[in-house]
Design an enzyme around this catalytic site. Structure first.
Site, mmCIF file in Angstrom:
data_model
loop_
_atom_site.group_PDB
_atom_site.id
_atom_site.type_symbol
_atom_site.label_atom_id
_atom_site.label_comp_id
_atom_site.label_asym_id
_atom_site.label_seq_id
_atom_site.Cartn_x
_atom_site.Cartn_y
_atom_site.Cartn_z
ATOM 1 N N PRO A 45 -2.517 -5.015 -4.058
ATOM 2 C CA PRO A 45 -3.265 -6.198 -3.608
ATOM 3 C C PRO A 45 -4.049 -5.909 -2.332
ATOM 4 C CG PRO A 45 -0.994 -6.773 -4.144
ATOM 5 C CD PRO A 45 -1.074 -5.285 -4.168
ATOM 6 N N SER A 101 12.022 8.981 -8.949
ATOM 7 C CA SER A 101 11.388 9.819 -7.933
ATOM 8 C C SER A 101 12.261 10.027 -6.705
ATOM 9 C CB SER A 101 10.053 9.198 -7.499
ATOM 10 O OG SER A 101 10.268 7.941 -6.906
ATOM 11 N N LYS A 119 2.359 7.574 -1.632
ATOM 12 C CA LYS A 119 3.563 8.013 -0.930
ATOM 13 C C LYS A 119 3.216 8.802 0.333
ATOM 14 C CE LYS A 119 6.395 8.242 -5.136
ATOM 15 N NZ LYS A 119 7.125 9.127 -6.066
#
Length: 844
Positions: free
Chosen positions: A366, A682, A725
């Site tokens: 967003p 992950s 990340k």
């Protein structure tokens, strides 16, 4: 049932479930449809249905308005009936059909709490046959009076009286007449309780005679009232009728004008043949309807939509790539990859003279500019812009429209949007396509399959219009935060364009060029009245907003502008926000950089991807006396739970944790922020590192984070969301990142400045991760290898000693074996010599 049904010689039960009925009294031989909605009555019906004969006692209430009657509110005289038909309704109520069998006097009526219904103990009345002349005379008189009653009341079919004359049984005749009379329930109850047939016929005759007299009086009164209407009152009624007739004639004229106007619009608006035919047919139907009937209202609404649709209205496309690039750069900073793909799309459209092609899907967190970029595309190519939010949409009719079966039905929001744009080729944004739902009203995602397929949407049919509408000219753009929530069949029709999060440097430029000037203008600040330093913006992004987009950043800038506006009004000439006084404007920081300082024994930092961008993930592990259990906390999903188990299996298989009795030790792995759900493949490498640190006592290095899934043999598997990340780690001040070797191709998407300021190390196996992540690992590994060598040498010595003992034992056992073999050899030689001698003797 509460107790077993006991039966009489008449094969009818003496204990039965009872149901209280209102406003009606049942008679033997009478068929009664009944709606059952009270819980006690439903329970009684269900108990009766569970018996083979389905018997139930029907007794009437004294007062029909009582919702929950007590024993005193119910007559103790009713009819045993059989349930012939039953139907369970969606709201829980029941529709049943009762067939009356015999009168029954209730000797005991009680509520059974277990069954939840009334149970009645009854006795049956044995009626004596009476063929006396008096009874026969009463029967004829009752039939004659009932015939008169039927003619006067106008409520009973006269033809039914002829059927009554065929009944020879006086009891049956009396019950049939009583059940067809429109009298009070209490009067019917008196007839039901009349056991002797003579008394019953007399009561019925008396009641019919009384009703005939009352009906005659009513007719006389009505005639007198009609005769007393005055002349002026008649004139009033006639005048009102005249006004109504004149108004109707005027409405007819207006209605005809309306029909002519609709026919003119059909010709003027240039409808295609199939739509024109449907419109003319509907106008013809409307002309035969009453102007203000409900059907006419539905038909008008349909014609309004059909005639006013932009069937042949389009806007001319402006396919100037330089101008389009200028507009996109003017409205948005960064987003180079999405902008390049849009310019390619426009270039192909210019060469092919068509904007038909794959449906674009802007996927990202967003606040990164997905919706506003779609608006910029519409402005760049000169098309109308329509936005439809799909968040929370569960009804298929929102896409395909409502069928014209009721007043208020409307087209779907696709047709509504195109009609509102007044163009058949707008840029149509389907926002939040990943947040649709589905329920009993249909699946909106399945309805979008036809709409978004270029091979099918030439003839998109809305349920309301019921004629095909060509939406192939519409440029559809969709947005989503997460692709995982989009059905695979729908995703196959979309071309995904990823919107990655902004870096800190890009956000600085966005604040300077877009957000700060915009918010200053909104809050009435002039240029030079507010200054926000570079360091203040950096601290703002680290301590107050952590997101991939800039939505919350804009809110905080707006908060600074509000504070500055108040200070300007109070007399300040200029407000300067610096790194030192930022907290005075925004209060206590919302975030802290825990990832760079708190790594230690059993504590490691991982990296995670979310639908709103990248996040750092702290993992803590500890051990305590127990029973060998693995405790997991932090609201984990199944994938992460399995990652923890695999990590512990790997650590134990490598011999880490020497001296720990795993059968008497519990391991607790915790993921902070337990209220936030966490899942995904992950976190294997960071979990393995935290557990290995706990088992070995070696602390995890500071300013280090990692990502990657791990197998039980220690191999590092690739993961997604590398850019997000890495940006999250950079924001937290992480200096070193360990990532899967197979994700090296994804590192090129990370901004060059971020790559230069961080150490990015690709790894293939946990044997590469642990030396890089744990302090003192080399010494520990050397010590571990030394113990392994010592253990190996001890095992070799033990094996050599065992071999020596085995050889000695073999030599000792070999000695008697040699003697035995020697004796056996001598014995064989003697036997061979004797055999040779015998053969020679035979030859001689």
């Amino acid at each position: 049932m509460a107790e077993e049904i006991r039966r009489t010689t008449l094969s009818l039960p003496t204990v039965v479930p009872a149901v209280a009925i209102r406003d009606v009294v049942m008679f033997p031989g009478m068929s009664l449809p009944l709606s059952v909605d009270r819980e006690k009555s439903i329970a009684a019906v269900e108990l009766a249905l569970n018996t083979p004969e389905k018997y139930i006692l029907a007794v009437s209430q004294k007062n029909a308005e009582i919702e929950e009657p007590k024993e005193s509110d119910i007559y103790h005289f009713g009819v045993i009936a059989q349930i012939t038909q039953n139907l369970k309704m969606p709201d829980g109520s029941m529709k049943i059909f009762l067939q009356g069998l015999a009168r029954a006097r209730v000797t005991k009526l009680e509520m059974n709490d277990v069954a939840g219904s009334w149970f009645a103990t009854v006795e049956y009345i044995e009626e004596e046959e009476d063929d006396s002349p008096v009874v026969q005379a009463l029967m004829r008189k009752v039939l004659d009076e009932f015939d008169h009653y039927a003619r006067v009341s106008h409520r009973i079919a006269v033809e039914g009286v002829s059927f009554l004359r065929q009944i020879n049984d006086p009891s049956k005749l009396a019950d049939t007449v009583a059940s067809n009379m429109l009298v009070k329930a209490s009067q019917r109850q008196e007839i039901l309780e009349a056991v002797h047939i003579k008394d019953r016929l007399e009561k019925i005759l008396k009641l019919i005679t009384s009703e005939v007299e009352i009906l005659g009086l009513e007719e006389k009164i009505h005639s007198k009232v009609r005769a007393q209407i005055e002349k002026n009152q008649k004139e009033y009624y006639l005048n009102e009728q005249m006004k109504a007739i004149q108004k109707e004639l005027s409405q007819k004229d207006d209605f005809q004008k309306e029909l002519d106007s609709l026919r003119a619009k059909v010709k003027k608006n240039g409808l295609p043949p199939h739509a024109k035919e449907a419109a003319e047919k509907e106008i013809e139907r409307l002309s035969k309807m009453a102007p203000f009937s409900p059907e006419a209202t539905v038909s008008r609404t349909y014609l309004d939509w059909l005639v006013n649709m932009p069937w042949n209205k389009t806007t001319e496309d402006v396919l100037d790539l330089k101008e389009a690039k200028r507009i996109l750069d003017e409205d948005h900073f960064g987003l180079e990859k999405p902008k390049e793909r849009i310019l390619e799309y426009l270039a192909v459209s210019k060469l092919t003279n068509s904007l038909r092609g794959p449906v674009l899907c802007f996927a990202g967190a967003p606040g990164v500019g997905k919706t506003s970029l779609a608006k910029s595309i519409a402005r760049a190519i000169g098309r109308k812009f329509v936005r439809m939010s799909l968040g929370g949409v569960r009804d298929e009719s929102e896409i395909r429209g409502h069928r014209r079966t009721y007043i208020g039905s409307m087209p779907g929001r696709i047709i509504q949007g195109i009609s509102k744009a007044k163009s058949s080729n707008p840029v149509f944004l389907l926002d939040e396509i990943d947040k649709m739902g589905s329920d009993w009203r249909g699946d909106p995602a399945a309805a979008l399959l036809e709409l978004l397929d270029p091979e099918q949407n030439k003839e998109f049919t809305d349920h309301f219009l019921d004629v095909p509408f060509d939406v192939s000219k519409v440029m559809f753009i969709t947005t989503a935060n997460s692709l995982a929530n989009i059905p695979s069949t729908l995703r196959d029709r979309l071309e995904i364009i990823d919107f990655d999060g902004y870096t800190e440097y890009e956000k600085h430029d966005i604040v300077d060029k877009y957000l700060l000037p915009k918010q200053m203008k909104m809050h009435g600040l002039k240029e030079g009245q507010l200054e926000v330093t570079y360091d203040a913006v950096s601290l703002l992004m680290r301590d107050y907003v952590r997101e991939a987009g800039v939505r919350n950043l804009e809110r905080e800038i707006g908060s600074l502008c509000r504070k500055a506006s108040k200070m300007i009004v109070d007399g300040a000439k200029k407000v300067t926000v610096t790194k030192e006084n930022l907290h005075e404007f925004l209060g206590v920081p919302k975030y802290s950089n825990f990832a760079t300082e708190e790594n230690g024994v059993g504590i490691a930092t991982g990296l995670a991807w979310t639908s709103v961008g990248g996040e750092t993930l702290s993992i803590e592990a500890t051990k305590l006396p127990g029973k060998g259990q693995l405790i997991l906390t932090g609201m984990l999903g199944n994938v992460m739970k399995e990652s923890v188990r695999a990590a512990l299996t790997y650590a134990r298989s490598r011999g880490y944790g020497e001296g720990i009795d795993f059968d008497k030790t519990d391991f607790h792995v915790h993921f902070p922020e337990g209220a936030v759900p966490k899942d995904g493949p992950s976190a294997g490498s960071v979990i393995t590192t935290a557990l290995t640190s706990l088992l070995t006592g070696l602390p995890v290095k500071k300013h280090l984070a990692m990502t990657g899934e791990v197998t039980i043999t220690g191999r590092i598997l690739p993961v997604g969301g590398i850019k997000e990340k890495f940006l999250a780690a950079y924001r937290e001040g992480v200096k070193t990142i360990l990532y899967p070797h197979t994700n090296e191709k994804d590192v090129s998407e990370v901004p060059e400045r971020v790559r230069k300021e961080m150490t990015l190390i690709p790894v293939k196996h946990m044997d590469e991760v642990l030396p890089l992540a744990l302090e003192g690992w080399k010494e520990f590994e050397a010590k571990l290898q030394k113990k392994a060598h010592a253990k190996k040498r001890g095992a070799q010595k033990h094996k050599k000693a065992a071999q020596t003992v085995k050889k000695a034992a073999a030599k000792k056992s070999a000695r008697p074996a040699k003697k035995t073999a020697k004796k056996a050899s001598k014995s064989r030689s003697a036997r061979q010599t004797a055999s040779a001698r015998r053969k020679g003797a035979r030859r001689k």
